[in-house]
Motif scaffolding. Structure first.
Motif, PDB file in Angstrom:
ATOM      1  N   CYS A 127    -108.588-100.531   3.638  1.00 10.94           N
ATOM      2  CA  CYS A 127    -109.388 -99.343   3.894  1.00 10.94           C
ATOM      3  C   CYS A 127    -108.494 -98.248   4.465  1.00 10.94           C
ATOM      4  O   CYS A 127    -107.801 -98.471   5.442  1.00 10.94           O
ATOM      5  CB  CYS A 127    -110.409 -99.739   4.969  1.00 10.94           C
ATOM      6  N   TYR A 128    -108.496 -97.077   3.829  1.00  5.75           N
ATOM      7  CA  TYR A 128    -107.637 -95.990   4.321  1.00  5.75           C
ATOM      8  C   TYR A 128    -108.422 -94.779   4.808  1.00  5.75           C
ATOM      9  O   TYR A 128    -107.882 -93.889   5.420  1.00  5.75           O
ATOM     10  CB  TYR A 128    -106.647 -95.566   3.226  1.00  5.75           C
ATOM     11  N   GLN A 129    -109.718 -94.736   4.462  1.00  5.45           N
ATOM     12  CA  GLN A 129    -110.527 -93.579   4.859  1.00  5.45           C
ATOM     13  C   GLN A 129    -111.762 -94.006   5.615  1.00  5.45           C
ATOM     14  O   GLN A 129    -112.819 -94.223   5.031  1.00  5.45           O
ATOM     15  CB  GLN A 129    -110.934 -92.798   3.622  1.00  5.45           C
ATOM     16  N   PRO A 130    -111.652 -94.143   6.931  1.00  2.22           N
ATOM     17  CA  PRO A 130    -112.816 -94.589   7.709  1.00  2.22           C
ATOM     18  C   PRO A 130    -113.990 -93.634   7.533  1.00  2.22           C
ATOM     19  O   PRO A 130    -113.789 -92.430   7.388  1.00  2.22           O
ATOM     20  CB  PRO A 130    -112.305 -94.550   9.152  1.00  2.22           C
TER      21      PRO A 130
ATOM     22  N   CYS B 278    -113.875 -99.848  13.485  1.00  2.00           N
ATOM     23  CA  CYS B 278    -113.292-101.190  13.478  1.00  2.00           C
ATOM     24  C   CYS B 278    -112.033-101.250  14.329  1.00  2.00           C
ATOM     25  O   CYS B 278    -111.803-102.225  15.046  1.00  2.00           O
ATOM     26  CB  CYS B 278    -113.044-101.673  12.061  1.00  2.00           C
ATOM     27  N   ALA B 279    -111.210-100.182  14.261  1.00  2.34           N
ATOM     28  CA  ALA B 279    -109.946-100.214  15.005  1.00  2.34           C
ATOM     29  C   ALA B 279    -110.208-100.368  16.503  1.00  2.34           C
ATOM     30  O   ALA B 279    -109.452-101.040  17.206  1.00  2.34           O
ATOM     31  CB  ALA B 279    -109.143 -98.944  14.728  1.00  2.34           C
ATOM     32  N   SER B 280    -111.330 -99.774  16.963  1.00  3.50           N
ATOM     33  CA  SER B 280    -111.665 -99.897  18.393  1.00  3.50           C
ATOM     34  C   SER B 280    -112.037-101.334  18.762  1.00  3.50           C
ATOM     35  O   SER B 280    -111.997-101.706  19.928  1.00  3.50           O
ATOM     36  CB  SER B 280    -112.844 -98.998  18.746  1.00  3.50           C
TER      37      SER B 280
ATOM     38  N   ILE C 279    -104.696-109.120  -0.728  1.00  3.84           N
ATOM     39  CA  ILE C 279    -105.121-107.773  -0.327  1.00  3.84           C
ATOM     40  C   ILE C 279    -104.894-106.837  -1.500  1.00  3.84           C
ATOM     41  O   ILE C 279    -103.822-106.865  -2.128  1.00  3.84           O
ATOM     42  CB  ILE C 279    -104.342-107.264   0.900  1.00  3.84           C
ATOM     43  N   ILE C 280    -105.901-106.050  -1.847  1.00  8.13           N
ATOM     44  CA  ILE C 280    -105.689-105.017  -2.853  1.00  8.13           C
ATOM     45  C   ILE C 280    -105.722-103.659  -2.145  1.00  8.13           C
ATOM     46  O   ILE C 280    -106.441-103.484  -1.159  1.00  8.13           O
ATOM     47  CB  ILE C 280    -106.733-105.085  -4.008  1.00  8.13           C
ATOM     48  N   ARG C 281    -104.902-102.739  -2.666  1.00  6.77           N
ATOM     49  CA  ARG C 281    -104.835-101.400  -2.053  1.00  6.77           C
ATOM     50  C   ARG C 281    -105.037-100.371  -3.140  1.00  6.77           C
ATOM     51  O   ARG C 281    -104.303-100.329  -4.125  1.00  6.77           O
ATOM     52  CB  ARG C 281    -103.460-101.194  -1.397  1.00  6.77           C
ATOM     53  N   ASP C 282    -106.037 -99.547  -2.940  1.00  7.03           N
ATOM     54  CA  ASP C 282    -106.424 -98.563  -3.942  1.00  7.03           C
ATOM     55  C   ASP C 282    -105.495 -97.355  -3.885  1.00  7.03           C
ATOM     56  O   ASP C 282    -105.454 -96.637  -2.894  1.00  7.03           O
ATOM     57  CB  ASP C 282    -107.877 -98.135  -3.642  1.00  7.03           C
ATOM     58  N   THR C 283    -104.751 -97.118  -4.957  1.00  5.91           N
ATOM     59  CA  THR C 283    -103.834 -95.966  -4.973  1.00  5.91           C
ATOM     60  C   THR C 283    -104.355 -94.854  -5.876  1.00  5.91           C
ATOM     61  O   THR C 283    -103.652 -93.909  -6.185  1.00  5.91           O
ATOM     62  CB  THR C 283    -102.438 -96.381  -5.468  1.00  5.91           C
ATOM     63  N   GLY C 284    -105.568 -94.988  -6.341  1.00  4.93           N
ATOM     64  CA  GLY C 284    -106.133 -93.974  -7.244  1.00  4.93           C
ATOM     65  C   GLY C 284    -106.278 -94.539  -8.647  1.00  4.93           C
ATOM     66  O   GLY C 284    -107.374 -94.801  -9.108  1.00  4.93           O
ATOM     67  N   GLU C 285    -105.129 -94.778  -9.311  1.00  3.33           N
ATOM     68  CA  GLU C 285    -105.191 -95.337 -10.670  1.00  3.33           C
ATOM     69  C   GLU C 285    -105.077 -96.850 -10.686  1.00  3.33           C
ATOM     70  O   GLU C 285    -105.512 -97.507 -11.631  1.00  3.33           O
ATOM     71  CB  GLU C 285    -104.050 -94.764 -11.513  1.00  3.33           C
ATOM     72  N   ASP C 286    -104.436 -97.370  -9.661  1.00  2.00           N
ATOM     73  CA  ASP C 286    -104.150 -98.809  -9.648  1.00  2.00           C
ATOM     74  C   ASP C 286    -104.604 -99.449  -8.337  1.00  2.00           C
ATOM     75  O   ASP C 286    -104.904 -98.756  -7.369  1.00  2.00           O
ATOM     76  CB  ASP C 286    -102.630 -99.046  -9.757  1.00  2.00           C
TER      77      ASP C 286
ATOM     78  N   GLU D 269    -102.057 -93.359   3.126  1.00  2.00           N
ATOM     79  CA  GLU D 269    -101.943 -93.436   4.587  1.00  2.00           C
ATOM     80  C   GLU D 269    -103.321 -93.518   5.215  1.00  2.00           C
ATOM     81  O   GLU D 269    -104.262 -92.890   4.741  1.00  2.00           O
ATOM     82  CB  GLU D 269    -101.235 -92.190   5.114  1.00  2.00           C
ATOM     83  N   LEU D 270    -103.403 -94.259   6.285  1.00  2.00           N
ATOM     84  CA  LEU D 270    -104.679 -94.410   6.990  1.00  2.00           C
ATOM     85  C   LEU D 270    -105.084 -93.074   7.640  1.00  2.00           C
ATOM     86  O   LEU D 270    -104.310 -92.478   8.376  1.00  2.00           O
ATOM     87  CB  LEU D 270    -104.551 -95.499   8.064  1.00  2.00           C
TER      88      LEU D 270
END
Lengths: 301, 334
Positions: B135-138, B144-146, B160-167, B197-198
């Motif tokens: 998750c990069y956009q709370p 959660c970080a708190s 873990i999958i990380r969404d980069t836009g296309e992939d 970036e978070l």
């Protein structure tokens, strides 16, 4: 609306100051512009927080149940639908009229803070922004039917057309179609009982669903137990639902509870009426299904 | 790094679904939750991997709302157990957010540690592979970080999958994750992509010291005020990814029947009803207080972390507008 809000605040302060009430039930602002929430002020300082705006949708009459066995005198703000809830409590002997100071507001219709919260949460899909909450679009009584003081101009009902139109559509389905409609609608139920908890007509001291000896309705979230739950809940609303629409509004899985309630409203009106629940308070009046009469119709059974 | 192009996402889900029941975040009608890919209606349902989260958490995958435990039958003068319903079928949770993974960690603590193993949970858990969606956009109600959760790096996920836009950057973290990755190896590519970036959290709360402070606050007047608007429905407990209370009940039909467990809620009066008739939590205030003490004090004392993962669902769903972050702040200030 701002004007009404200020007047409510003034009234609350006056009532709390001169000891006419111990608690004043209204609303306060939450974290977001679209979040308004129930608030009970106990002194003039707290009363400063009181507001009334387009998100003051909650039917506060249900909150009176928390105080039914207590001595406090209570001031409460009611819209048209909420005031019918007060009639419900008085008719059911759950509250004494003399313990209440009722501030009525002729209601222009509300927006739903829950829907706005969901839409701004990022959870799931956004739904369309609406000017008026679903329950208000089906409103036929925007003006309070019982009050000690009334605020705002008389409002026209928002209901357009036949409020039983959808009920009739369901009635006209074949039994199989109807069964699958309800099976699909009710299979989503997570049995959180929010529909019961926000309902002013659900004022039994021990709810049938909380009984354990015997346990009348199973606790599985299966289609048969869910149907049983909703069937019993709806039957208990017959002749008692005041159409405030809170059950359907708070349902986290969007079950069409008012559709079910309206079927019962229509039937009670047809078989035992003409009758609309909670439209006026007459001391000693007996709602149709609260009494047995020998000539009660039974040929539909 | 390994990536899965988004155009191949459905092919990957189909491939994984050949050998496991794959649960995906999806919108179904007006509702959203984790639904089996087998039941996914390509026309009506909508995948919600790019949404912040779904309204109903994935907890029902590992801990179903209603779960049969065993069936029995009368035989002679006794009763015999006919069948036990432990479920060991391979399952995949695809695209859970870090908060929901952290909630599963809480379940693991409860159901698998401290000398007691819940065999029904264990059997499901052992056969479930978790693919987390970093998750990069709370969102506006995320905190959660708190609560000690790292949104971009859920430690216990298998993949873990990380969404980069296309992939999606695809990273296997455990043996289970590696085994699952092999099944879709031909859909993955090697490519260097930029990891997002978070973004900053708009909601923060200071949880440090809350558990210790609550120790002396059982009789504090704050509970009267905080609980006043609560109507004691069970929405918060049912949409909560980490609430795990259940009841065990029975259904019998003549000479046979089955025992099952189902979610229960501390918000209900019946929850604390005792056989003799006494109820230690008769009032809304007592039930309300118990819920927050469990989340913020008792669980912390027993397992060293709070039973709240900061997903924000209860804040969104509460009909009375009650917010756990506001409550934490009030406790701090009390």
């Amino acid at each position: 609306m701002k004007d009404i809000s200020n007047k409510i605040k003034e009234i609350a302060k006056k009532l709390l100051e001169n000891g006419q009430v111990d608690i004043f039930m209204a609303w306060e602002k939450g974290e977001y512009p679209f979040q308004t929430k129930p608030f009970f002020a106990r002194n003039t300082e707290e009363a400063d927080k009181i507001i009334f705006d387009e998100y003051s949708i909650h039917n506060l009459s249900n909150s009176l149940l928390k105080f039914r066995d207590r001595p406090e005198k209570i001031g409460i703000v009611v819209k048209g639908c909420d005031s019918r809830g007060i009639v419900r409590l008085l008719e059911d002997n759950q509250f004494q009229r003399e313990r209440l100071y009722i501030v009525g507001v002729n209601c222009p219709g509300m927006k739903d803070p829950l829907k706005a919260m969901k839409n701004n949460s990022g959870f799931g899909k956004k739904t369309e922004e609406e000017d008026l909450a679903d329950k208000c679009r089906n409103c036929m009584q925007p003006n309070p039917v019982i009050y000690d003081e009334i605020l705002g101009d008389i409002q026209e009902a928002h209901l357009e057309g036949d409020r039983f139109a959808r009920v009739k559509e369901i009635e006209n389905m074949s039994p199989d179609e109807r069964y699958s409609f309800f099976e699909e609608s009710l299979s989503k139920c997570i049995r959180c009982y929010a529909c019961r908890q926000v309902c002013v007509a659900c004022n039994c001291r021990t709810c049938i669903f909380d009984e354990t000896k015997p346990q009348w309705v199973g606790r599985e979230s299966s289609s048969s137990d869910n149907m049983m739950y909703h069937l019993v809940r709806a039957s208990h609303m017959a002749g008692r639902c005041v159409e405030c629409g809170e059950c359907e509004r708070v349902c986290p899985v969007n079950i069409p509870l008012m559709l079910i309630n309206r079927k019962l409203i229509k039937d009670v009106d047809q078989f035992f009426g003409p009758y609309e629940a909670g439209m006026e308070y007459i001391e000693g009046a007996i709602p149709p299904l609260s009494v047995y009469r020998e000539n009660d119709p039974d040929d539909f059974i | 790094m390994q990536i899965l192009n988004k155009n191949k996402l459905k092919a990957a889900l189909n491939k994984l679904a050949e050998t496991a029941d794959v649960f995906v975040p999806a919108a179904r009608g007006e509702n959203s939750g984790f639904y089996s890919w087998k039941t996914f209606d390509q026309e009506k349902d909508e995948l919600m991997l790019e949404a912040l989260n779904v309204y109903l958490p994935p907890k029902n995958v590992l801990f179903p709302q209603t779960e049969r435990m065993y069936s029995f039958q009368e035989e002679g003068s006794g009763v015999v157990i006919k069948e036990s319903f432990e479920d060991s079928s391979p399952t995949v949770i695809f695209g859970a957010r870090a908060c929901d993974v952290a909630a599963i960690d809480c379940f693991d603590d409860v159901f698998l540690t401290r000398g007691y193993e819940d065999t029904f949970y264990k059997s499901r858990r052992d056969n479930t592979t978790i693919i987390a969606n970093a998750c990069y956009q709370p969102g506006p109600n995320c905190f959660c970080a708190s609560m000690g959760v790292n949104p971009t790096d859920p430690a216990t996920a298998d993949i873990i999958i990380r969404d980069t836009g296309e992939d999606y950057v695809w990273e296997a973290r455990t043996e289970k994750g590696t085994a699952l990755t092999q099944k879709i190896a031909d859909l993955l590519e090697n490519k260097e992509v930029k990891i997002p970036e978070l973004q900053a959290f708009s909601k923060n709360v200071e949880y440090d010291g809350v558990a210790a402070k609550l120790k002396g606050m059982f009789e504090h007047p704050i509970w009267d005020k905080l609980s006043e608007a609560c109507q004691t429905c069970g929405i918060c407990t049912y949409v909560c990814p980490s609430c795990y209370c259940f009841d065990i009940q029975v259904k019998s039909f003549g000479e046979e029947g089955y025992r099952f467990r189902c979610y229960d809620s501390c918000m209900y009066r019946e929850y604390s009803q005792m056989a003799g008739g006494h109820n230690p939590r008769e009032d809304a205030k007592e039930r309300f207080r118990n819920r927050f003490l469990h989340k913020l004090e008792f669980f912390q004392e027993r397992y060293g972390k709070p039973l709240c993962v900061g997903c924000g669902r209860c804040i969104v769903a509460c009909p009375a507008g009650i917010s756990i972050t506001e409550i934490i702040k009030e406790i701090k200030e009390a």
